[in-house]
Design a protein around this motif. Structure first.
Motif, short mmCIF file in Angstrom:
data_model
loop_
_atom_site.label_atom_id
_atom_site.label_comp_id
_atom_site.label_asym_id
_atom_site.label_seq_id
_atom_site.Cartn_x
_atom_site.Cartn_y
_atom_site.Cartn_z
N LEU A 193 5.16 3.62 -0.62
CA LEU A 193 5.51 4.04 -1.98
C LEU A 193 6.29 2.95 -2.71
O LEU A 193 6.02 2.67 -3.89
CB LEU A 193 6.30 5.35 -1.93
N VAL A 194 7.21 2.30 -2.04
CA VAL A 194 7.99 1.21 -2.64
C VAL A 194 7.08 0.03 -2.98
O VAL A 194 7.18 -0.56 -4.06
CB VAL A 194 9.15 0.78 -1.70
N PHE B 180 3.85 0.17 -3.57
CA PHE B 180 3.01 0.59 -4.69
C PHE B 180 3.77 0.50 -6.01
O PHE B 180 3.25 0.00 -7.02
CB PHE B 180 2.51 2.02 -4.45
N CYS B 181 5.02 1.00 -6.03
CA CYS B 181 5.83 0.94 -7.24
C CYS B 181 6.11 -0.51 -7.66
O CYS B 181 6.09 -0.83 -8.85
CB CYS B 181 7.15 1.69 -7.04
N ALA B 182 6.35 -1.37 -6.69
CA ALA B 182 6.59 -2.78 -6.99
C ALA B 182 5.35 -3.41 -7.62
O ALA B 182 5.44 -4.20 -8.57
CB ALA B 182 6.99 -3.54 -5.73
N VAL C 270 3.03 -1.85 -9.35
CA VAL C 270 2.90 -1.30 -10.70
C VAL C 270 3.87 -2.00 -11.65
O VAL C 270 3.50 -2.34 -12.78
CB VAL C 270 3.14 0.23 -10.68
N VAL C 271 5.08 -2.27 -11.19
CA VAL C 271 6.06 -2.96 -12.03
C VAL C 271 5.57 -4.37 -12.37
O VAL C 271 5.66 -4.82 -13.51
CB VAL C 271 7.44 -3.00 -11.33
N GLU D 133 2.48 -5.44 -12.44
CA GLU D 133 1.34 -5.32 -13.36
C GLU D 133 1.80 -5.02 -14.78
O GLU D 133 1.30 -5.61 -15.75
CB GLU D 133 0.40 -4.22 -12.87
N GLN D 134 2.77 -4.14 -14.93
CA GLN D 134 3.29 -3.79 -16.25
C GLN D 134 4.01 -4.98 -16.90
O GLN D 134 3.90 -5.19 -18.11
CB GLN D 134 4.21 -2.57 -16.16
#
Length: 93
Positions: free
Chosen positions: A11-12, A14-16, A18-19, A21-22
């Motif tokens: 999960l961490v 994946f969140c990293a 996404v960050v 990419e954003q």
């Protein structure tokens, strides 16, 4: 407990991702914004030049000179001008 740790690690990660990419998308949009602002500035400069050119070309002296030299025009003879008043009828100068 091991499965929970693996799930949280995934999960961490994946969140990293996404960050990252954003942030990349935000930077790309910022660069595009800068390019569009530069294009807007160039358009404003061109528009200002066109307005100045229009004022220069529309001056009465310039129009008169072009009419006389390039078009061969001359002012009308004093007796050939006819004025029509609003109430009707003709008046000769």
């Amino acid at each position: 407990m091991g499965r929970l740790n693996i799930f949280l690690l995934a999960l961490v990660i994946f969140c990293a991702m996404v960050v990252v990419e954003q942030q990349h998308a935000a930077r790309s949009l910022f660069v595009a914004l800068g390019q569009e602002q530069q294009a807007e500035h160039q358009i404003e400069v061109a528009f200002t030049r066109l307005q100045l050119q229009q004022v220069t070309l529309a001056k009465g002296e310039r129009v008169d000179a072009v009419a006389r030299t390039e078009l061969g025009m001359s002012p009308p003879a004093p007796g050939s001008v006819v004025f029509m008043p609003l109430d009707g009828g003709f008046q000769y100068e």
